[in-house]
Design a protein around this motif. Structure first.
Motif, PDB file in Angstrom:
ATOM      1  N   GLU A 152      36.519  78.411  68.137  1.00  0.00           N
ATOM      2  CA  GLU A 152      35.638  77.747  68.618  1.00  0.00           C
ATOM      3  C   GLU A 152      34.643  76.512  67.581  1.00  0.00           C
ATOM      4  O   GLU A 152      34.967  75.697  68.128  1.00  0.00           O
ATOM      5  CB  GLU A 152      34.332  78.091  69.644  1.00  0.00           C
ATOM      6  CG  GLU A 152      33.714  79.227  68.404  1.00  0.00           C
ATOM      7  CD  GLU A 152      32.664  79.870  69.215  1.00  0.00           C
ATOM      8  OE1 GLU A 152      33.073  80.747  71.280  1.00  0.00           O
ATOM      9  OE2 GLU A 152      31.703  80.146  69.137  1.00  0.00           O
ATOM     10  N   PHE A 181      36.226  84.586  71.188  1.00  0.00           N
ATOM     11  CA  PHE A 181      35.954  84.327  71.505  1.00  0.00           C
ATOM     12  C   PHE A 181      34.536  85.020  71.811  1.00  0.00           C
ATOM     13  O   PHE A 181      34.852  86.927  71.743  1.00  0.00           O
ATOM     14  CB  PHE A 181      35.831  83.363  73.283  1.00  0.00           C
ATOM     15  CG  PHE A 181      35.025  83.836  73.842  1.00  0.00           C
ATOM     16  CD1 PHE A 181      33.535  82.606  74.041  1.00  0.00           C
ATOM     17  CD2 PHE A 181      34.301  84.483  74.670  1.00  0.00           C
ATOM     18  CE1 PHE A 181      33.101  81.799  74.667  1.00  0.00           C
ATOM     19  CE2 PHE A 181      32.770  84.108  75.404  1.00  0.00           C
ATOM     20  CZ  PHE A 181      31.867  82.877  75.218  1.00  0.00           C
ATOM     21  N   GLY A 182      33.122  85.015  71.699  1.00  0.00           N
ATOM     22  CA  GLY A 182      32.263  85.988  71.831  1.00  0.00           C
ATOM     23  C   GLY A 182      31.253  85.546  70.517  1.00  0.00           C
ATOM     24  O   GLY A 182      30.251  86.472  70.545  1.00  0.00           O
ATOM     25  N   SER A 187      28.722  78.772  74.092  1.00  0.00           N
ATOM     26  CA  SER A 187      28.282  79.352  76.090  1.00  0.00           C
ATOM     27  C   SER A 187      29.331  78.939  76.388  1.00  0.00           C
ATOM     28  O   SER A 187      30.268  78.357  75.896  1.00  0.00           O
ATOM     29  CB  SER A 187      27.220  78.525  76.537  1.00  0.00           C
ATOM     30  OG  SER A 187      27.543  77.551  77.235  1.00  0.00           O
ATOM     31  N   LEU A 188      30.253  80.637  77.026  1.00  0.00           N
ATOM     32  CA  LEU A 188      31.019  80.227  77.980  1.00  0.00           C
ATOM     33  C   LEU A 188      30.903  79.132  78.525  1.00  0.00           C
ATOM     34  O   LEU A 188      32.544  78.531  78.800  1.00  0.00           O
ATOM     35  CB  LEU A 188      31.104  81.538  78.419  1.00  0.00           C
ATOM     36  CG  LEU A 188      32.791  81.746  79.164  1.00  0.00           C
ATOM     37  CD1 LEU A 188      34.131  82.088  78.760  1.00  0.00           C
ATOM     38  CD2 LEU A 188      32.408  83.052  80.212  1.00  0.00           C
ATOM     39  N   LEU A 192      34.238  76.608  78.282  1.00  0.00           N
ATOM     40  CA  LEU A 192      35.334  76.602  79.577  1.00  0.00           C
ATOM     41  C   LEU A 192      35.448  74.909  79.894  1.00  0.00           C
ATOM     42  O   LEU A 192      36.314  74.478  80.360  1.00  0.00           O
ATOM     43  CB  LEU A 192      34.734  77.095  80.772  1.00  0.00           C
ATOM     44  CG  LEU A 192      34.782  78.586  80.646  1.00  0.00           C
ATOM     45  CD1 LEU A 192      34.244  79.102  82.004  1.00  0.00           C
ATOM     46  CD2 LEU A 192      36.320  78.683  80.622  1.00  0.00           C
ATOM     47  N   ILE A 199      41.575  82.771  76.884  1.00  0.00           N
ATOM     48  CA  ILE A 199      40.429  82.894  76.862  1.00  0.00           C
ATOM     49  C   ILE A 199      40.540  84.263  75.728  1.00  0.00           C
ATOM     50  O   ILE A 199      40.776  85.893  76.182  1.00  0.00           O
ATOM     51  CB  ILE A 199      39.085  83.704  78.133  1.00  0.00           C
ATOM     52  CG1 ILE A 199      38.920  82.305  78.733  1.00  0.00           C
ATOM     53  CG2 ILE A 199      38.116  84.007  76.232  1.00  0.00           C
ATOM     54  CD1 ILE A 199      37.355  81.159  77.508  1.00  0.00           C
ATOM     55  N   VAL A 222      32.481  86.984  81.553  1.00  0.00           N
ATOM     56  CA  VAL A 222      33.838  86.062  81.973  1.00  0.00           C
ATOM     57  C   VAL A 222      35.293  85.829  82.364  1.00  0.00           C
ATOM     58  O   VAL A 222      35.669  85.308  82.417  1.00  0.00           O
ATOM     59  CB  VAL A 222      34.260  86.782  80.635  1.00  0.00           C
ATOM     60  CG1 VAL A 222      35.281  85.914  79.791  1.00  0.00           C
ATOM     61  CG2 VAL A 222      33.021  86.633  79.249  1.00  0.00           C
TER      62      VAL A 222
END
Ligand code: C2E
Ligand code: MG
Ligand code: MG
Ligand code: MG
Length: 281
Positions: A152, A181-182, A187-188, A192, A199, A222
């Protein structure tokens, strides 16, 4: 000299000649030769679908067999590849090598999806998408077998460039996954907005899952969002059957980690795949 030492510390705890460590500048010049000397190689870590319990893919993980230091993990040389810009050439080598491997497996009747990591520093490489297309053509590969993983940080640093790149890779027919991810700050919901096919849940969630209800709730969230958008969810760093069971119950699609298998040479992976296909026939 001082600067080289400072930089060196990021790769080795000490970089003094007396300590027997390879000085950074030496390592840098070694790196320039590594491709020509065929010192890079790729290990493959299997990925299992939880619903069918079958091997459905693998992640390609780069290693460097250094003439004096032995086999080095990516953390010890990818930052250096990035700083020197050699990541472009090395990254292209990985793509070509993985495509050749995929073609061999397909010819043997065992096609498998393989994911390749892309570093943010490879994204400004204008020829990258052409190179991927050329490799797919030359090795006569269905593009769906070749997946790419992007973290990301890239999407946050340069969202426009990231979107364009993801779209270009997907237009070849190659899936693109959001890696780790995370662990970042996005933020998710924000993530998205990018057209990822999958993911990859970072292993920090996976490791806390069994103990911490909050992490289970996050994973559930998620999965719910990913389902609504028709994206695959894969968990990495799965080390125990217990973690796998939780992830299955939470609706995660695939797992990767020592519980499934360590990163291994291609011959070992194809051996596993063969055994599995014989069992389930
Ligand atoms: P990543 O893409 O997140 O890859 C997963 C890392 O987790 C791998 O480390 C893998 O060996 C490790 N791992 C797998 N299963 C488990 C587990 O059950 N428990 C634990 N604790 N760890 C597990 P590795 O091979 O050292 O790679 C580190 C990172 O280097 C990768 O993280 C990726 O970001 C980068 N990398 C690897 N190969 C390439 C490449 O060809 N190109 C680029 N640009 N980056 C690469
Ligand atoms: Mg990855
Ligand atoms: Mg990862
Ligand atoms: Mg689903």
């Amino acid at each position: 000299q001082h600067q080289a030492k400072e930089r060196g510390r990021r790769y080795f705890l000490t970089s003094d000649a007396e300590s027997g460590e390879t000085p950074l500048l030496q390592l840098e010049s070694d790196l320039h030769q590594a491709i020509a000397r065929q010192e890079f190689f790729v290990l493959y870590q299997p990925q299992r679908a939880l619903e069918t319990q079958r091997l459905v893919g693998a992640e390609a993980l780069l290693r460097w067999r250094h003439p004096e230091r032995g086999v080095l993990p990516p953390i010890q040389f990818i930052p250096l590849l990035e700083e020197t810009g050699l990541i472009v050439e090395a990254g292209r080598w990985v793509i070509d090598t993985v495509c050749a491997q995929l073609a061999a497996w397909s010819d043997a009747g065992l096609p498998l999806r393989v994911a390749i990591n892309l570093s943010p520093r490879q994204i400004p490489d204008d020829g990258l998408v052409d190179h991927i297309a050329e490799c797919l053509r030359r090795h006569r590969l269905p593009s769906a077998l070749l997946e790419f993983e992007i973290t990301e940080s890239l999407a946050i640093r340069d969202p426009e460039r990231a979107s364009t790149m993801i779209a270009a890779i997907r237009s070849l027919g190659c899936p693109v996954a959001l890696d780790d991810f995370g662990v970042g700050y996005a933020s998710l919901e924000y993530m998205l907005q990018f057209p990822f096919d999958a993911i990859k849940l970072d292993m920090s969630f996976v490791h806390r899952l069994v103990e911490t209800p909050v992490d289970r709730a996050i994973v559930r969230g998620v999965v719910t969002m990913a389902d609504a958008l028709d994206k695959r969810v894969i968990a990495e760093g799965v080390e125990t059957a217990r973690q796998a069971d939780y992830l299955h119950a939470l609706g995660v699609d695939e797992i990767q980690g020592w519980h499934v298998g360590k990163p291994m040479p291609p011959a070992d992976l194809i051996g596993e795949l063969r055994k599995e296909r014989q069992r389930t026939q």
